[in-house]
Design a protein around this motif. Structure first.
Motif, PDB file in Angstrom:
ATOM      1  N   ASP A 160       0.858  -1.191   0.000  1.00  0.00           N
ATOM      2  CA  ASP A 160       0.000   0.000   0.000  1.00  0.00           C
ATOM      3  C   ASP A 160       0.894   1.241   0.000  1.00  0.00           C
ATOM      4  O   ASP A 160       1.990   1.216   0.553  1.00  0.00           O
ATOM      5  CB  ASP A 160      -0.885   0.034   1.256  1.00  0.00           C
ATOM      6  CG  ASP A 160      -1.719  -1.231   1.378  1.00  0.00           C
ATOM      7  OD1 ASP A 160      -2.339  -1.632   0.383  1.00  0.00           O
ATOM      8  OD2 ASP A 160      -1.714  -1.822   2.475  1.00  0.00           O
ATOM      9  N   ILE A 161       0.401   2.299  -0.620  1.00  0.00           N
ATOM     10  CA  ILE A 161       1.189   3.529  -0.716  1.00  0.00           C
ATOM     11  C   ILE A 161       0.314   4.696  -0.273  1.00  0.00           C
ATOM     12  O   ILE A 161      -0.783   4.890  -0.810  1.00  0.00           O
ATOM     13  CB  ILE A 161       1.681   3.747  -2.169  1.00  0.00           C
ATOM     14  CG1 ILE A 161       2.512   2.539  -2.637  1.00  0.00           C
ATOM     15  CG2 ILE A 161       2.493   5.048  -2.265  1.00  0.00           C
ATOM     16  CD1 ILE A 161       2.878   2.562  -4.122  1.00  0.00           C
ATOM     17  N   SER A 162       0.786   5.434   0.732  1.00  0.00           N
ATOM     18  CA  SER A 162       0.076   6.620   1.212  1.00  0.00           C
ATOM     19  C   SER A 162       0.926   7.838   0.911  1.00  0.00           C
ATOM     20  O   SER A 162       2.118   7.848   1.199  1.00  0.00           O
ATOM     21  CB  SER A 162      -0.160   6.529   2.725  1.00  0.00           C
ATOM     22  OG  SER A 162      -1.158   5.573   3.006  1.00  0.00           O
ATOM     23  N   VAL A 163       0.298   8.847   0.324  1.00  0.00           N
ATOM     24  CA  VAL A 163       1.058  10.027  -0.089  1.00  0.00           C
ATOM     25  C   VAL A 163       0.632  11.250   0.716  1.00  0.00           C
ATOM     26  O   VAL A 163      -0.554  11.624   0.729  1.00  0.00           O
ATOM     27  CB  VAL A 163       0.865  10.346  -1.588  1.00  0.00           C
ATOM     28  CG1 VAL A 163       1.838  11.458  -2.007  1.00  0.00           C
ATOM     29  CG2 VAL A 163       1.065   9.109  -2.452  1.00  0.00           C
ATOM     30  N   LEU A 164       1.597  11.874   1.377  1.00  0.00           N
ATOM     31  CA  LEU A 164       1.355  13.128   2.083  1.00  0.00           C
ATOM     32  C   LEU A 164       1.785  14.290   1.192  1.00  0.00           C
ATOM     33  O   LEU A 164       2.865  14.254   0.597  1.00  0.00           O
ATOM     34  CB  LEU A 164       2.204  13.185   3.353  1.00  0.00           C
ATOM     35  CG  LEU A 164       1.620  12.663   4.656  1.00  0.00           C
ATOM     36  CD1 LEU A 164       2.680  12.742   5.750  1.00  0.00           C
ATOM     37  CD2 LEU A 164       0.394  13.458   5.062  1.00  0.00           C
ATOM     38  N   TYR A 165       0.938  15.290   1.134  1.00  0.00           N
ATOM     39  CA  TYR A 165       1.280  16.495   0.380  1.00  0.00           C
ATOM     40  C   TYR A 165       0.905  17.696   1.230  1.00  0.00           C
ATOM     41  O   TYR A 165      -0.278  17.894   1.551  1.00  0.00           O
ATOM     42  CB  TYR A 165       0.532  16.516  -0.954  1.00  0.00           C
ATOM     43  CG  TYR A 165       0.777  17.774  -1.764  1.00  0.00           C
ATOM     44  CD1 TYR A 165       2.008  18.004  -2.366  1.00  0.00           C
ATOM     45  CD2 TYR A 165      -0.224  18.734  -1.902  1.00  0.00           C
ATOM     46  CE1 TYR A 165       2.235  19.157  -3.088  1.00  0.00           C
ATOM     47  CE2 TYR A 165      -0.008  19.896  -2.624  1.00  0.00           C
ATOM     48  CZ  TYR A 165       1.230  20.095  -3.220  1.00  0.00           C
ATOM     49  OH  TYR A 165       1.454  21.243  -3.931  1.00  0.00           O
TER      50      TYR A 165
END
Ligand SMILES: Nc1ncnc2c1ncn2[C@@H]1O[C@H](COP(=O)(O)OP(=O)(O)O)[C@@H](O)[C@H]1O
Ligand SMILES: [Mg+2]
Length: 249
Positions: free
Chosen positions: A212-217
């Motif tokens: 799984d990949i979680s992206v913070l921006y």
């Protein structure tokens, strides 16, 4: 997917007027590797420090196996089996591998752990990770390569019977072969049932090891993706902010 072992709901964190985490949702599952990615300053370390209990969140909710918990102190995190392997690894160069794996453990002070037992458990931890690159458990950590040091730090979480292991840029300082070794360890850790969270700047590593990949921006979670449903171009788009908002189905 089954119940996450860790679930963050709308967590927030501010430093003075600066909102660093703006209502973050995040999950980690046992047996899966979740990559946490985002540009410098996005809030990755702040998110992790909240889970580690070293810098509690201001608001929102943390669920552990579905139950609300308070992580106000590192010992709260430890009690739930949450361990963070920081970039500096916090190893003592003048101590050997076994001593480093049991560093700071109460069992040592009380005499409940003798050297023999520690050595057996250290060996078992390395074996559970399929580590064959360490020739003697009694080597001083100063003599180890970067990859071996990372291995010792990860194995320390195993001897603590961690259920959630968070790794901050574990391959940042490593060459190709050692990176490969560490990524194999990360996979192995998850295959043993641990929920692994890995912060990485290297999308090749992320796509190799993450489920799984979680992206913070800029303090918001703009994407939560399954590896098989996405690709590096997409993830770069979320990291740089040219794409926004996609929740995991
Ligand atoms: N203790 C602090 N005091 C003030 N600002 C902080 C503090 N820690 C982090 N920040 C700010 O929060 C933002 C996110 O930082 P950080 O979580 O370290 O991001 P990342 O790990 O993704 O690079 C940055 O703008 C940083 O300057
Ligand atoms: Mg950081």
């Amino acid at each position: 997917m089954n119940q996450p072992i860790i679930e963050l709901k709308s967590v927030t964190k501010s430093f003075g007027p600066v909102n660093v985490l703006k209502g973050i949702d995040f999950t980690a599952h046992e047996g899966r590797v979740t990559a946490l990615v985002g540009d410098n300053g996005a809030g990755k370390s702040t998110l992790i420090k909240g889970l580690a209990g070293v810098q509690p969140y201001d608001g929102g909710e943390v669920l552990f196996e579905g139950e609300p918990v308070h992580l106000h102190h590192p010992r709260d995190a430890s009690r739930h089996g949450i361990e963070v392997v920081y970039q500096d690894l916090a190893l003592c160069d003048n101590l050997d591998i076994v001593q480093n794996m049991f560093l700071g453990r109460e069992e040592m002070a009380t005499g409940a752990f003798d050297e023999g037992r520690m050595e057996v458990e250290a060996a078992a931890a390395l074996q559970s990770l399929n580590v064959r690159t360490v020739s003697s458990l009694r080597q001083k950590v100063a003599s180890l390569s970067g990859g071996q040091r990372q291995t010792v730090a990860i194995a320390r979480a195993v001897v603590k019977q961690a259920r959630v292991v968070i790794l901050d840029e574990p391959t940042a300082a490593l060459g190709v072969a050692q990176t490969e070794q560490v990524l194999n360890l990360v996979r192995r850790l998850a295959d043993n049932g641990v929920a692994v969270v890995i912060i990485s700047h290297n999308l090749q590593d992320v796509f190799q090891v993450a489920d799984d990949i979680s992206v913070l921006y800029l303090g918001s979670m703009t994407a939560r993706l399954r590896r098989e449903d996405t690709n590096a171009d997409d993830v770069v788009g979320y990291i740089t902010g040219t794409k926004s908002m996609e929740a995991m189905a």
